[in-house]
Design an enzyme around this catalytic site. Sequence first.
Site, short mmCIF file in Angstrom:
data_model
loop_
_atom_site.label_atom_id
_atom_site.label_comp_id
_atom_site.label_asym_id
_atom_site.label_seq_id
_atom_site.Cartn_x
_atom_site.Cartn_y
_atom_site.Cartn_z
N ILE A 1 30.86 40.75 37.20
CA ILE A 1 30.68 42.19 37.09
C ILE A 1 32.02 42.89 37.19
CG2 ILE A 1 29.53 44.20 38.10
CD1 ILE A 1 27.68 42.05 39.53
N CYS A 2 32.25 43.81 36.27
CA CYS A 2 33.47 44.61 36.36
C CYS A 2 33.15 45.90 37.10
CB CYS A 2 33.97 44.92 34.96
SG CYS A 2 35.45 45.91 34.96
N LEU A 3 33.50 45.93 38.34
CA LEU A 3 33.17 47.08 39.17
C LEU A 3 34.31 47.24 40.18
CD1 LEU A 3 30.90 49.12 39.86
CD2 LEU A 3 29.97 47.44 41.42
#
Lengths: 345, 153
Positions: free
Chosen positions: B88-90
């Site tokens: 996840i790109c967070l």
Amino acid sequence: MGVSWSNNNRRRRRRNTYFHPHPHPPHLPPPYYYPPPLLPPPPQGYFITSTNPSASTSTTTSYVGPPPQYYPNGYTANSVMLHQQPLYANEGGSEIHASPPPYIDHQTTKKIRNDVNLHKHTLRLYVDTNNPDHHLISFDFDALYDGSITIFYLAKEEEKCRFIPLFPDMFEPITFPFQKGAGQKFCQPSGTGIDLGFFELDDLSRPSPGEDVFPLVICAETNSSVLGASPHMQITQAVLEKSNSIGPFQVKVVRQILWIDDVRYELRELYGIGSSETPDFDDNDLGKECVICMTELKDTAVLPCRHMCMCSECAKALRFQSNKCPICRQPIEELIEIKINNGNQ
Amino acid sequence: MANSNLPRRIIKETQRLLSEPAPGISASPSEDNMRYFNVMILGPTQSPYEGGVFKLELFLPEEYPMAAPKVRFLTKIYHPNIDKLGRICLDILKDKWSPALQIRTVLLSIQALLSAPNPDDPLSENIAKHWKTNEAEAVETAKEWTRLYASGA
Ligand SMILES: [Zn+2]
Ligand SMILES: [Zn+2]
């Protein structure tokens, strides 16, 4: 006297709920969810008005920065107990350490008693009913000695805590004497007010970038002629706001300064200290717990952002990790440990 | 044994997750490793993931909470900020992590990310491109994947 300031009670209550789990599903600014008040502006106040000022004492320990690369400018802060409430004060003239400061700098607590105190939550600006273009101020104050109050608008702080108005043509600073006594109310006499219509709302709603000019400056000082007493001065600096550019002005006190024996102390409130809790927490523990270990009580505040959010052990550990305030992510310049014990003294 | 010196914070967070779960989110620790959580997130309404049940795994590293939890989608999902491996790109899982954040806030953030895909900060270049060039079609694909892989059966 027919003074109306009925709308001015919208006092901002400080609520340290910013790390609190949000009870509702997020309908949030995309793309991420933050616990809503994660990045609150620091409060605009200083010390918490205690109803029983003698009931608590505080001692203060500062940790001054470890890894030197984070702290090109370590500075010292003097810790102050004013009315024995937990708070801190920075002395104006910061010292620059020649060498990297020690990791833990235990500083002795210095007690400062100020002889005159304006209760900042009582400061109001209201329309002069006899002179509707003009505004007057009122506030409550205590004074141990006789003295005087001077009102400035858009005044710049100069050396030695002296103030000069930027626009003396618009409003000449005006001084009113007072006599000693606790719990006094100051109401500026009708006809001595200011016409704020000359000023831009923007100029009234914030200090200058360097925080040396404030829209409203009130200087309360005790007379220097009193035998054996050095003159004490308390300066209250405030901004004047209108919600949506309409309605009455709201006074927001940003800072108070004490000038005692040629030393300048700046007073600001710590954000997140226990007594500011509001009862609408669904879990009261959470307000007092360190946000990192969720076990120990919070006793350490971060400077300069003033978030009181950690226990001292976690605070020390954090310095070696991110070195950012857990609440607002500002770099940590200094940590102050505050012990509050409720006893006599 | 491995759980015997579990920090109190993790125990408390776990208790709160179980006793007051966030809407649309469930997280329960694995029996043999209290730092490993099985997570389910319901696809938010009004999103292409509506109706889907997404499985994730969440692991609290030794340094937690000084370091962020490690989270990954196990269910296949068509989303510009989630790659094939479920990563996840967070930002709060990376440089914007703060120890004041918790498992709950992380999962709420991921749920919010499902409601608001951000193709300008992609992890999956292809999906992001698809999203930007033909959003309607990308959304259809995301719905399709939700039906195919996240039907909860
Ligand atoms: Zn702690
Ligand atoms: Zn902070």
